[in-house]
Every structure is written in structure tokens, then in C-alpha cells.
Design an enzyme around this catalytic site. Sequence first.
Site, PDB file in Angstrom:
ATOM      1  N   GLU A 288       0.873  -1.231   0.049  1.00 56.15           N
ATOM      2  CA  GLU A 288       0.007  -0.138   0.175  1.00 56.15           C
ATOM      3  C   GLU A 288       0.822   1.224   0.112  1.00 56.15           C
ATOM      4  O   GLU A 288       2.096   1.107   0.353  1.00 56.15           O
ATOM      5  CB  GLU A 288      -0.968  -0.011   1.203  1.00 56.15           C
ATOM      6  CG  GLU A 288      -0.327  -0.014   2.706  1.00 56.15           C
ATOM      7  CD  GLU A 288      -0.983   0.179   3.609  1.00 56.15           C
ATOM      8  OE1 GLU A 288      -2.348   0.428   3.469  1.00 56.15           O
ATOM      9  OE2 GLU A 288      -0.845  -0.290   4.768  1.00 56.15           O
ATOM     10  N   ASN A 290       1.254   4.969   1.731  1.00 50.99           N
ATOM     11  CA  ASN A 290       0.996   5.993   2.891  1.00 50.99           C
ATOM     12  C   ASN A 290       1.173   7.348   2.377  1.00 50.99           C
ATOM     13  O   ASN A 290       2.267   7.624   2.316  1.00 50.99           O
ATOM     14  CB  ASN A 290       1.831   5.629   4.351  1.00 50.99           C
ATOM     15  CG  ASN A 290       1.316   4.182   4.631  1.00 50.99           C
ATOM     16  OD1 ASN A 290       0.131   3.689   4.577  1.00 50.99           O
ATOM     17  ND2 ASN A 290       2.355   3.518   5.240  1.00 50.99           N
ATOM     18  N   PHE A 348       2.856  -6.333  27.529  1.00 48.90           N
ATOM     19  CA  PHE A 348       2.657  -5.337  27.148  1.00 48.90           C
ATOM     20  C   PHE A 348       1.491  -4.605  27.306  1.00 48.90           C
ATOM     21  O   PHE A 348       1.030  -3.727  26.210  1.00 48.90           O
ATOM     22  CB  PHE A 348       2.979  -5.584  25.471  1.00 48.90           C
ATOM     23  CG  PHE A 348       4.199  -6.063  25.009  1.00 48.90           C
ATOM     24  CD1 PHE A 348       5.321  -5.218  24.808  1.00 48.90           C
ATOM     25  CD2 PHE A 348       4.260  -7.562  24.772  1.00 48.90           C
ATOM     26  CE1 PHE A 348       6.413  -5.797  24.382  1.00 48.90           C
ATOM     27  CE2 PHE A 348       5.842  -8.007  24.590  1.00 48.90           C
ATOM     28  CZ  PHE A 348       6.872  -7.117  24.311  1.00 48.90           C
TER      29      PHE A 348
END
Lengths: 663, 328
Positions: A288, A290, A348
Site C-alpha cells: 500500500e 501511505n 505489553f
Amino acid sequence: MFEKILIANRGEIACRVIASAKRMGIATVAVYSEADRVAKHVREADESVCIGPPPTAESYLLGERIIQACRDTGAAAVHPGYGFLSENSEFAERLEKEGLVFIGPGAHAIRAMGDKITSKKLAAKADVSVIPGYDGVVPDADRAAEIAAGIGYPVMIKASAGGGGKGMRIAHDEASCRDGFERAASEALSSFGDERVFIEKFIDNPRHIEIQVLADAHGHAIALNERECSIQRRHQKVVEEAPSPFLNDETRSAMMAQAVALAKAVDYRSAGTVEFVVDENRNFYFLEMNTRLQVEHPITELITGLDLVEWMIRIAAGEPLTIDQEDIGINGWAIESRIYAENPLRGFLPSTGRIRRYRAPRNVPNMRIDTGVEEGSEISMFYDPMIAKLVTWGETREEAMNAMSVSLNRYYIRGVDTNIPFLSSILKHPVFRSGEINTSFIEREYPDGFATEPIDEGLLPGVVCALSSIHHRFHLRGGTITGQVEGYGRNVNLNWVVVIDGVEHSTRIKEGEDEDGMTVYLNDQPYRVRDDWVIAEPVYQGRVNGIEVNLQIEKHDFRYDFVCDSYAGRVIVCRPNTAELARLMPFKPPPDLSRFLLSPMPGLLVSMSVEVGQQVKPGEELAVIEAMKMENSLRAEQSCVVSKVLAEPGSKLEVDQPILEFE
Amino acid sequence: MVEDSSYMFVTGPDVVKTVTHEEVSAEDLGGAITHTTRSGVADLSFENDVHTLLMTRRLFNFLPLNNRSMPPLRETSDIPGRIEMSLDTLIPDNPNLPYDIKELIHKVVDEGDFLELQPDYAKNIITGFARIEGSTVGIVANQPMVLAGCLDINASIKGARFVRFCDAFNIPIVTFVDVPGFMPGTSQEYGGIILHGAKLLFAYAECTVPKITVITRKAYGGAYDVMSSKHLRGDVNLAWPSAEIAVMGPKGAVEIIFREEAKDPEQLARREAEYREKFANPFVAGRRGFIDDVILPHATRMRVCRSLAMLKDKSLKNPWKKHANIPL
């Protein structure tokens, strides 16, 4: 050129844009939500406008408020940063209608690249290599095998309506392809009520490599090399580097040429990034594009010497891009680590709160920190938990990695938990150091998450001697205290036992001071400790026998909390006779917490879903905690019987506070 | 106390059982946890004997040899002029949100080194020893994180005992104030909060060592008075700009003063804003001489150091009496 621009963002990227604008002599306007009233970006800008309450949907995402802020302050252009409104084509259009400039690509490019299917079609049209596949419906297994042979194995057979791995099969040969087709189709039918499947090339262990492009409004576009972003945790980039250790010149130029071609095909203007997946044979496929400034742009800046924000502003003002592709080289190596407020030891889990202590690494050459926080800042639940981007540069990859390890060790942040120990662990991981990385690196190398790691064998003697010398300095200072009974002054002790994780290391300080430090004997070997540490400094930087030792050390009562690379723990330094007596002390095993449900975070106990005596099955909800305005459901990990309820609904919970006891 | 192996009680579990038919283990009756969290008899507890002895040494490090000597001095490289910019954002925007007063203590004292006493008992008040410019000081502070920092019976007694200890051994006292008042309620009144609250008042009033007070936020009513105020012979009383020195908070005050307007919430809100404007600041108290200066939070260490240096030779004698009559 613009006289004044507005930055429609917060945190480090707002500060980053303000810095470039300032250098260019452009006045800046910051916008902020009520939670960011005293934030760093607000103070650094020339003017600031409050645009609403803390939630982003009521502040940073409201294009209307941003436009009003432009009108009120007379800003001529808006830099959107990343996230928020940066890839919102409607916002870009609205600005244009208002006679304001969007510092970014045109709305048509944002729209074209924002849609996965259109962008792929456009890319294919511009001769950019896309993942080979058959996007029509596959009628039967014979046809599937035929298509797969055409694409080349391995292939992935995917349900058109799919998601979450359901109706997905990977096939390495014709037999498994036929079989996979049948299964995928039937699974798709049962799961989604739609048996259509399509086939596409499966890329095993891909790398994620992206190309930075820069294009002006006059049809000139260049590519600024690649960034390797393969180190990801749950699709979140963690460590990035430029250049990639994997690409050769040939692949690089091919990728750059395609990226430029794509940018030209969509009439791109401003800075943008074309993402590719790259397989083990250096075949690359478009993923893709950005249409914004990327978080990891600093590494490109460090190896090319360009200021991307400056060029975005210049291009938006209509200036031509005066750099040609031939001017772009690769100067050295740059690595970026994203420092997040999260606890790597607890899966996390995000960590919010006040940064009580914050000190950026000192004395590291070629280091850059992009941050929007400082000591006393709040890591709020409303926004991205990124604390800072730590970037180091070196002539070689080795140099950049070493500088990163040192910087991580010297980055002192307290009040919120950070992923720094985890980053340290990645940086010294042999696989990472070899450069043989791909997007499954973290999943593969840390399958059970992260746990603190012992200090490296090679570093341990240096660390022990440094700790011994640190303690000796406390001891010597203690001897200077007033009010001692005359004639009964303190004897100076020279033998110190350093106890790390229950292991004793006997050291002896050489009597009399060396000219420039101390000598410590460990196993009868002399270690020369050289540093400029003063008592109560939380960061220790020194050399022991010439080897660099970096620690974070804080004295708490009679022990030290200390952090070194990916190790964090407590250490006691004491006299030999104390150590001897300590050995006689009964060992008290930590309480068995598996019988308790502990609160994983501070919050409010909203409701209790079980009662005493109830049998619970794994996965059953036990209690609901509200933390950070989110209701979190705590579920049973194993089947058990509730024996005691230890907290009342409505009460405030601290981390690790027991809520339930099981039989 | 040493955890799991030391006990203190006047009568042991066996006697308790014979006399009162109450069954209780030695641990529950007088173990380390009981005395550090419930009774307040013990100050600290540790895992084993070695740790306990090491900590006893650490405690003695802060104390003078006897009540006639001055507390010990120890070198430090921590400069008195250290500025802590982050303290400017310590107080949250919302006056009802808590913050951790320990951050202030750690950032004001030398090297962030603070030995807290009774950390698990009456947590709404913090007591402990630290050093300023190398010399021992006693720290007393309200903790907004627990019960909003309200003074209750236990907190008053804990604070009073510590203040008298410091006074007995010539240790100056630094008090950080953020107190919304005394704890209301029947259990407190039946328990004699008037009597026990007065202990803290008495202790501060009687004590003759240097007394520095820093008001960070709320200083309401009687509780303000008790916390080393000027009225109790505070030597240097400083306030942050966020300080609110008043009889009570704006909302409560308005609801009482303008009781007849209670049906009109708009009018009441206006009155509250007016009250806040007029009284929720340190300047009214400053005008009357109850505050010596309004300081910026980041300069707190510098101002505390300077005040203590100024008071180094403070000499004050209470009028002769056989002994004082603290409300026991």
C-alpha cells in the site's frame, strides 16, 4: 512561503514539525485538547488554540475546529502530522475550499491510495509489481490447481468474505492445493455462508520494506531509499532501520523506480511512502501507499541528510523540488526504536500515568530523540502511548546498533513502565544483529512474551565490579558523617559481596585510591573501574578494564534497584560476614499467587460476576474492572472454585491487589 | 519487626483464649503485619533479621547521639538550588483528583533519599526522615492519594508522635500540607477525634525546632490550623499558587453561607465562582501574615533549603512548667 502554519497534531510529531518551521522562519500555531493544556508542543509553538475535550473525536479529529483555529490565528497552511486527519481526503478538500493549504498530497491521491483495491489496480497499471493472484472467483479444484501453477507455489487460498484466518489455506503443491480449495470453500460456506474463494501468492516469512518518496507539484519525483520495518509486534512497528540489511543495489533501484512511477501515476505531491513486502528471494510486491509523513521518517533523514518536513512545507508552498535522484545517496546507517509506555513483562499492557522521572541519554554521539514528553508529563489513556523515538546513526550497522544499546541503557524513565528492556533485548539478539529478520521475528523469538534476561556472561564481571565500587563510595561517604564518638571512628571495609539474584560475587577494593578511579579484585583478577559517577546519579556510565558498562542504579534503603540491558532486578552489596549470616536466613517462597485473581491494572471494580462457592470454567467472566474509562473483563484461566471474595464492587483497586481467592 | 518470626503482645494467644474465649493465632494477635498495619505499634517490618538490622543502621544514621547533640551532617553533592520543573505540573487541573505527595518529598530532599516510617499505617499522613543540605529533617505530609489526605484519629496520633520525636532530638520539621479537613463521621467522633486531633495540634504548638511549612493545595479549616500553621509558631510558611487557605472548600462554604439560595442552583454556582475567586488562593492568608511567601513549585527545594539555613541557630524556650499537658 507561508508566514504562519498550524499543526493539527500533538505529541512528538507536532514538536518535530514546529522545529522545522522555526528553522525556516515560519510562525507556528499548535492546537490542543484540554488534556494537553501544558504539553510540550503547546509551549514550543508561537501560538496555541484549545480545540476541545480530551477524546480525539471531540478535538484532534474535528476538521471544523482546526479550520476555525486557522481563521482565528491567520495560519495559511495546515500540517497534519501522522494519524488524526493526515489521510482524510475530505479534510484536505475542505481546507482547499477555505483557501487554506494542506501540507500533504492532493485529495485525489489520498483517496486513490486509501482504497486497497483501487490502489492495487493503479499500481498494476503503473507497472508496479503487485502480489500475483487471481481476483476472480475460482469455480472448482481443477481450475484452482491451474491458477496456482500459473502463480507459482506456495499459494494462499482465501475466502472472499473471510477474516480472522477462517477459510484460509496455504498450499505448497498441487495436491495440497486441491485439498485446500475444498476445505477453504466448505469452511467459507459454513463460516460466512459464502463459498467463493480466491487465490493469491503466499509469501513466506516476508520482510516489510518501504520506500520514501518525495514529489513536487511540478511533476518531479524522487525516491529516498528504503526503510526496513520488519520488526513488528502485532503489526505495530517496533524497531526500524535504514538502509535495509537485505537489499542489494539492483533490488533497491528497482523498488525505488517503481515507487517513483506510482507516485507519478497518482500525481503525487509531498512526502509519501510506498510499502512493499519482500520475500526471501528479494521478490518484492506492492502492499500500500501511505500518503503522509511516517513515524519512522527520521532514519531516512539521517542517512540522506534531508529534512522531510521542510520539503513538505516547501512543496506545499509550490516550490519545485530542487534535488535530483542522482543527489540521493546512503550515508551510514540509522536505527529507530519506538519507546512505548507499556509493560513488556505483563504482556505489553499499556501503562498510563505521570512521568515522574525522565532523563534522555547523555553523551551518545549521533543520537536523535523525537519526543513530546518531558519530566512531569502525563501519558494519557486518550492518545497513542508512544513516549519517544530514539534514533541512532553510525557509519555501519554495527556502530548504529551499539549506539542504540548504549542509548537505551541510559534512557531513564520512571513513573510509567516502558518497553526499553524489550528493545534492549532485541538489539542484542543474534538474529537481529545478523540482519536475517522478517515480520515474524518477535513472534518466533519471543513466543511466550518477554521476561527479564540475565546479564551477559561477558559483561557480568564489569557490572559486578562497578556495583562494588558504587557501594564502596556510599560506604566512604558514610564515614564522613558528623557526631561519631571520638576514637571509635568507622573502619573502612574493603571486601564487598555483590548478591545478584541470590548469586554471591566476592570482590575486594584495592587499598588506597588510584589516580583516576578504583581497582576492584574479582576472583583475584584486577578490574580498573573508571567513571565520572557521583552519588545518587541514577545513570551510571563507566568503563571497567576498558569495557563500557552502562547501568541504571537507584539506592533504596539497603539495596539497589538496577537495570542493565534487558535485565532488571535488585541487588544487595554487603560485607562478607553479613552475606554469611544472610545465607542462614530461611528462604521465604513468594506467596502462591495462582490461587488468586489479581488486578492487572489500577482501576475501579465495577462488578463481581461470581460468588463464593461457585464453580467457574476457563474463560468465564469473574469480574469487571474499569480502568482508563474502559471496562475490562477478567476471565478465569482454569476451572476452579471461588473460595473468597476479597474486594467489594465499587472499590478502587491497585495493581496486583487480590480480588478473588480460589480453592 | 521481622516478618513471620517476631511477635509482641501483652498477653499471648493462650491467655486470650482462657480469658476471653477468643481464638487468635500469635501472628494475627501480634505479628509484624498486625503491628505495622493495624495497631501502629511497630514502624517497619522486614523479611529477615539481616534486613532488619541493616535498616536499623539506616535509621540510626539520621539520629543524633543523644537529645543534647545536633543531628548528624553528611556530605552530599546535591545542590540546594536544584530546580525541579516537573513540580509545576504536580497538582492536577481538577482539585478533586489525587496526586502522590511522595513525588514532592523525593524531589525536595537530598538525593531523593527518604526513610518513611509507618508506611502501612494511617497512610493518609506520611512521616519519615530525610536530609536537606546534608542535615537530618523530619518530614510530615498529607497524602491526597489516601482518604483525600483527611486527618483522622490514627493519622493525628501518628503525626503527633513523630513531631514530638523530632522535637526531642532537635530535628527540624518540614511539613507539606494538602488537607481538606478532619475526617467526619460517627466512628471518628465516638473515637474521640477532638481529643486525638488535639495531640497533633499540641505537638506542633509545643515544639521548638525549626518548622517549615509548604501548602501545596487544600488547607481547610481546623486541619489547616493543625498542620504546622503560622498560628502554631510555624517559622517559615510558604504556599504554592495553587494553595487554597480557607475555612472550607468553595462548594461546601457556599452551601452554608447562602443556604436560603439553595433552591437556585444557578445562583449558587455564581456564588461558588465568586467564593473561589476571592478565597481559593493563598493571597488572602498572605495579606494577613499567615503566609510568608507564595513560591513557584519548581523552587520548593531552594526555598526550603534557604529557610532551614536561616533557622540553623533557632533558639526558643517554652515557659517553665513541670511538664506539658498533652491531651492523652
